[in-house]
Design a protein around this motif. Structure first.
Motif, mmCIF file in Angstrom:
data_model
loop_
_atom_site.group_PDB
_atom_site.id
_atom_site.type_symbol
_atom_site.label_atom_id
_atom_site.label_comp_id
_atom_site.label_asym_id
_atom_site.label_seq_id
_atom_site.Cartn_x
_atom_site.Cartn_y
_atom_site.Cartn_z
ATOM 1 N N PHE A 20 -41.617 -3.658 28.691
ATOM 2 C CA PHE A 20 -41.057 -3.077 27.685
ATOM 3 C C PHE A 20 -41.867 -2.226 26.374
ATOM 4 N N GLY A 21 -42.803 -2.295 26.543
ATOM 5 C CA GLY A 21 -43.306 -1.694 25.416
ATOM 6 C C GLY A 21 -43.580 -3.066 24.426
ATOM 7 N N ALA A 22 -44.988 -2.643 23.344
ATOM 8 C CA ALA A 22 -44.448 -3.487 22.491
ATOM 9 C C ALA A 22 -43.553 -4.532 21.721
ATOM 10 N N ASP A 23 -44.057 -5.658 22.082
ATOM 11 C CA ASP A 23 -42.967 -6.957 21.396
ATOM 12 C C ASP A 23 -41.765 -7.384 20.389
ATOM 13 N N SER A 24 -42.585 -5.990 19.244
ATOM 14 C CA SER A 24 -42.005 -6.660 18.195
ATOM 15 C C SER A 24 -40.144 -6.243 18.156
ATOM 16 N N PHE A 25 -39.881 -5.669 19.622
ATOM 17 C CA PHE A 25 -38.184 -6.111 19.538
ATOM 18 C C PHE A 25 -37.789 -7.670 19.608
ATOM 19 N N GLU A 26 -38.412 -8.504 20.227
ATOM 20 C CA GLU A 26 -38.449 -10.035 20.698
ATOM 21 C C GLU A 26 -37.408 -10.980 19.511
ATOM 22 N N GLU A 27 -37.631 -10.990 18.791
ATOM 23 C CA GLU A 27 -37.668 -11.484 17.250
ATOM 24 C C GLU A 27 -36.043 -11.417 16.785
ATOM 25 N N GLY A 28 -35.781 -10.141 17.093
ATOM 26 C CA GLY A 28 -34.479 -10.052 16.602
ATOM 27 C C GLY A 28 -33.873 -9.434 17.321
ATOM 28 N N LEU A 29 -33.893 -9.115 19.124
ATOM 29 C CA LEU A 29 -33.319 -9.952 19.448
ATOM 30 C C LEU A 29 -32.515 -11.355 19.920
ATOM 31 N N ALA A 30 -33.802 -12.515 20.060
ATOM 32 C CA ALA A 30 -33.584 -13.658 19.730
ATOM 33 C C ALA A 30 -32.801 -14.054 18.824
ATOM 34 N N PRO A 152 -24.134 15.624 14.613
ATOM 35 C CA PRO A 152 -25.092 14.604 14.828
ATOM 36 C C PRO A 152 -24.570 12.971 14.761
ATOM 37 N N MET A 153 -25.860 12.239 14.950
ATOM 38 C CA MET A 153 -25.344 10.857 14.974
ATOM 39 C C MET A 153 -26.216 9.945 13.518
ATOM 40 N N GLU A 154 -25.936 8.737 13.660
ATOM 41 C CA GLU A 154 -27.189 7.881 12.549
ATOM 42 C C GLU A 154 -27.627 7.667 13.466
ATOM 43 N N CYS A 155 -28.799 7.128 12.597
ATOM 44 C CA CYS A 155 -30.121 6.187 13.754
ATOM 45 C C CYS A 155 -30.065 5.233 13.870
ATOM 46 N N HIS A 156 -28.898 4.335 13.687
ATOM 47 C CA HIS A 156 -28.652 2.817 14.108
ATOM 48 C C HIS A 156 -28.713 3.146 15.592
ATOM 49 N N GLU A 157 -28.700 3.565 16.228
ATOM 50 C CA GLU A 157 -28.844 3.521 17.834
ATOM 51 C C GLU A 157 -30.159 3.667 18.363
ATOM 52 N N LEU A 158 -30.691 4.540 17.673
ATOM 53 C CA LEU A 158 -32.584 4.051 17.941
ATOM 54 C C LEU A 158 -33.165 2.956 17.693
ATOM 55 N N MET A 159 -32.652 2.828 16.099
ATOM 56 C CA MET A 159 -32.539 1.179 15.736
ATOM 57 C C MET A 159 -32.613 -0.158 16.648
ATOM 58 N N ALA A 160 -32.005 -0.158 17.274
ATOM 59 C CA ALA A 160 -31.248 -0.498 17.689
ATOM 60 C C ALA A 160 -32.007 -1.145 19.009
ATOM 61 N N LEU A 161 -32.822 0.256 19.238
ATOM 62 C CA LEU A 161 -33.840 0.020 20.426
ATOM 63 C C LEU A 161 -34.865 -1.410 20.089
ATOM 64 N N ASP A 162 -35.402 -0.953 18.617
ATOM 65 C CA ASP A 162 -35.883 -2.510 18.063
ATOM 66 C C ASP A 162 -34.626 -3.811 17.878
ATOM 67 N N PHE A 163 -33.500 -3.581 18.102
ATOM 68 C CA PHE A 163 -33.203 -4.768 17.548
ATOM 69 C C PHE A 163 -33.039 -5.495 16.164
ATOM 70 N N LYS A 164 -32.622 -4.350 15.742
ATOM 71 C CA LYS A 164 -32.730 -4.640 13.784
ATOM 72 C C LYS A 164 -32.224 -3.109 12.884
ATOM 73 N N SER A 165 -30.724 -3.930 13.728
ATOM 74 C CA SER A 165 -29.823 -2.580 12.628
ATOM 75 C C SER A 165 -28.915 -2.884 12.262
ATOM 76 N N HIS A 166 -28.657 -2.314 11.677
ATOM 77 C CA HIS A 166 -26.441 -2.373 10.640
ATOM 78 C C HIS A 166 -25.526 -2.247 12.025
ATOM 79 N N LEU A 167 -26.319 -1.514 13.189
ATOM 80 C CA LEU A 167 -25.130 -1.178 14.210
ATOM 81 C C LEU A 167 -24.488 -3.252 14.573
ATOM 82 N N PHE A 168 -25.404 -3.837 15.444
ATOM 83 C CA PHE A 168 -24.924 -5.536 15.159
ATOM 84 C C PHE A 168 -24.137 -5.886 14.418
#
Length: 375
Positions: A20-30, A152-168
């Motif tokens: 999954f690459g770097a673990d920066s996404f783990e906190e936001g996901l949890a 064009p689409m907003e950046c929210h879904e690319l940000m969601a890959l790190d689980f830090k996004s207004h999308l959720f």
């Protein structure tokens, strides 16, 4: 309650990959999953949609990392001086981004690739299966991928890959996650990962200037700046009291699809708090030495003379507005005007929104916006 390990296992099973690459996404996901389980009151449709979506983002992370493992030269791609659109939602920023996308010499985040950046578009032979054949995804009472799937689409879904996004927080009532996102989360890694994915999307294509758009970037401009230190910004402006209720109503339309227990006053408070904080942070960022990197457009001016506003922006950028670009902008604007949705007529009382209390929270921003757009 669904936990991160379960969803990661599903993503591994779907892709056959494990990194999954770097673990920066783990906190936001949890934190996100805890909020979904404890606070969102999801119905069956909500659980299927949201947990499926999260698994999809995890699967995309696995694929991004696999592409980089097999093709480390992707990291040599250059993302130079992107133009980033931001500001309050409902300020004409979507129309502006659609007009900018008519420039044949620019690159933007296409709707069909935003949630599924892999495989890199340049590697796909023939019709790309990610391009939806119809109007796209119906959530609530609106199609949230319009008929122009190449737009064009907003950046929210690319940000969601790190689980830090207004999308959720637009999908469900997740107050703990929403508070953490603006108060404690470090989006430096999020924006760095977005840049990583943009390199992958660009790989194998002609290098073109990027045009991005994401209203919520106003909350994290320091992180955006760290990832894109040479970025320029176009900021759209409108009276916040014309905006907040419409945004809250849009949130309610989506959230109401995924829960049978919607809390409109919470949605109203959330939007007032986040967007007023975003404007305060934008003021601080600009005052800190970034003022000359911003071009400002008033909503009313955009409605009256959209091509003139884009031309003014391009003059500021030092970029040409070609005849083809102008013709394509005129064609899009005429078509969009014929299909424009009617304005929302939501009840502010239902959302606990008192405009007399909202105005003071945005007063300093409104004062600056009046000056910024006086060009």
């Amino acid at each position: 309650m669904v936990n991160a390990a379960e969803l990661k296992d599903k993503a591994v099973q779907q892709t056959g990959l494990t990194d999954f690459g770097a673990d920066s996404f783990e906190e936001g996901l949890a934190i996100l999953l805890a909020s979904f389980g404890d606070e969102a009151r999801l119905n069956a449709k909500g659980e299927a949609f949201i947990y499926g979506r999260i698994t999809g983002y995890l699967a995309q992370r696995l694929q991004v990392e696999d592409w980089y493992r097999r093709h480390p030269e992707i990291d040599d791609e250059s993302i130079a001086a992107p133009l980033i659109g931001l500001g309050l939602p409902r300020t004409g920023s979507t129309a502006l981004s659609m007009l900018l996308a008519q420039d044949p010499d620019v690159r933007y985040l296409r709707r069909w690739e935003s949630s599924q950046p892999c495989p890199p578009p340049s590697t796909v032979v023939g019709a790309d299966p990610r391009v939806p054949p119809d109007k796209g995804e119906m959530i609530g009472t609106r199609y949230h991928v319009p008929a122009d799937t190449h737009g064009p689409m907003e950046c929210h879904e690319l940000m969601a890959l790190d689980f830090k996004s207004h999308l959720f927080q637009s999908f469900a009532q997740v107050p703990t996650y929403a508070s953490w996102l603006v108060d404690k989360a470090d989006l430096t890694t999020t924006m760095a990962y977005q840049r990583r994915v943009m390199k992958l999307l660009q790989w194998g294509e002609p290098t073109r200037a990027w045009r991005l758009k994401c209203p919520s970037h106003v909350l994290w401009l320091d992180a955006v700046d760290a990832a894109f230190p040479d970025a320029k910004y176009v900021m759209t402006h409108r009276d916040p009291t014309d905006v907040i209720l419409s945004v809250a109503d849009l949130y309610a339309d989506i959230i109401g699809t995924f829960t049978d227990d919607i809390d409109r006053p919470y949605i109203g408070r959330l939007n007032v708090e986040h967007w007023s904080l975003g404007m305060d942070r934008a003021l601080e960022f600009r005052a800190g030495g970034a003022e000359d990197r911003f071009y400002d457009i008033d909503f009313r001016a955009m409605q009256e003379d959209p091509i003139g506003e884009v031309t003014g922006l391009y003059n500021w950028l030092g970029a040409p507005v070609t005849d083809e670009f102008t013709q394509r902008m005129n064609s899009w604007w005429e078509h969009a005007a014929a299909e424009r949705e009617p304005s929302s007529h939501a009840d502010p009382i239902a959302f606990g929104i008192d405009f007399e209390q909202v105005r003071p929270r945005f007063a300093r921003y409104v004062e600056h916006a009046d000056r910024w757009t006086n060009h």
